[in-house]
Design a protein around this motif. Structure first.
Motif, PDB file in Angstrom:
ATOM      1  N   ASN A  62      36.357  30.648  43.632  1.00  0.00           N
ATOM      2  CA  ASN A  62      36.071  32.042  43.964  1.00  0.00           C
ATOM      3  C   ASN A  62      35.524  32.826  42.773  1.00  0.00           C
ATOM      4  O   ASN A  62      35.280  34.026  42.875  1.00  0.00           O
ATOM      5  N   ARG A  63      35.321  32.178  41.652  1.00  0.00           N
ATOM      6  CA  ARG A  63      34.841  32.871  40.457  1.00  0.00           C
ATOM      7  C   ARG A  63      33.320  33.017  40.469  1.00  0.00           C
ATOM      8  O   ARG A  63      32.594  32.134  40.947  1.00  0.00           O
ATOM      9  N   ALA A  64      32.845  34.116  39.892  1.00  0.00           N
ATOM     10  CA  ALA A  64      31.400  34.381  39.856  1.00  0.00           C
ATOM     11  C   ALA A  64      30.661  33.328  39.045  1.00  0.00           C
ATOM     12  O   ALA A  64      29.491  33.040  39.309  1.00  0.00           O
ATOM     13  N   TRP A  65      31.336  32.743  38.072  1.00  0.00           N
ATOM     14  CA  TRP A  65      30.682  31.779  37.175  1.00  0.00           C
ATOM     15  C   TRP A  65      30.845  30.326  37.642  1.00  0.00           C
ATOM     16  O   TRP A  65      30.417  29.420  36.951  1.00  0.00           O
ATOM     17  N   GLN A  66      31.446  30.098  38.800  1.00  0.00           N
ATOM     18  CA  GLN A  66      31.664  28.726  39.255  1.00  0.00           C
ATOM     19  C   GLN A  66      30.371  27.927  39.408  1.00  0.00           C
ATOM     20  O   GLN A  66      30.311  26.764  39.004  1.00  0.00           O
TER      21      GLN A  66
END
Length: 206
Positions: free
Chosen positions: A121-125
């Motif tokens: 769910n992270r923006a940087w995934q």
């Protein structure tokens, strides 16, 4: 931008990366503020925003930069082994050593990378997935060459084995840094080298 300006900006970004990675490792991403990063780096808050649009972008870029540096270290280890006429399995062993040395120099970065890799769910995934793919591609290339040159079994699952080697180095190094810091890099490398040589290096004699 002239070369001196680019050099200064590169140094500033490096200071911001170092400040952010230590702070976030200490207190988490959400609890770390841009003001704290600027203070730790010894720059004005506006300098942070001049170089990065947001704290999220800064963190994403430091993760990308760090894993790309690790990928370069792995590739250099493989290239140097090849230049000496070493076997592909020797190149894999050199890459294990390079990975351990890199992680010993950057334990906070490695800790954050491992912690964030599976948080989808992270923006940087997507960025983490991309840089992980690049690192694994270096290992896979050497493994495929080892198969082609009959150093390892043709039955080896190259992508999965590359992931296993990469993960083995990451987790072992973090365990070493956290729970067995009295051990030397030579000691840890020797243990992983024996495992590598026994499980992979012996595969060619089918």
């Amino acid at each position: 931008m002239d070369s001196s300006s680019a050099h200064r900006r590169g140094n500033t970004r490096r200071k911001l990366f170092e400040a952010a990675v230590t702070l976030i490792a200490e207190q988490g991403f959400s609890s770390t503020t841009v003001d704290e990063i600027a203070e730790r780096a010894g720059v004005a808050k506006g300098t942070v925003y001049y170089n990065f649009a947001s704290k999220t972008v800064l963190f994403e870029e430091l993760l990308r930069d760090g894993i790309e540096l690790l990928t370069v270290a792995l590739q250099q280890a493989a290239d140097e082994t090849a230049a000496r006429g070493g076997r592909r399995v020797d190149a894999l062993d050199a890459m294990v050593r390079a990975g351990l040395e890199f992680i010993a120099r950057h334990p906070a970065l490695t800790q954050l990378y491992v912690a964030e890799l599976w948080r989808t769910n992270r923006a940087w995934q997507p960025t983490l997935t991309q840089v992980r793919r690049k690192a694994l591609a270096v290992i896979e290339s050497v493994l495929r060459q080892a198969v082609a040159e009959d150093e390892v079994s043709t039955e080896i699952d190259v992508p999965l084995t590359a992931s296993a080697l990469f993960g083995m180095v990451l987790v072992t190094a973090l365990d070493w840094q956290s729970f067995q810091p009295e051990r030397s890099v030579d000691d840890v490398h020797a243990a992983l080298s024996r495992l590598l040589q026994g499980r992979i290096g012996g595969g060619g004699a089918r």
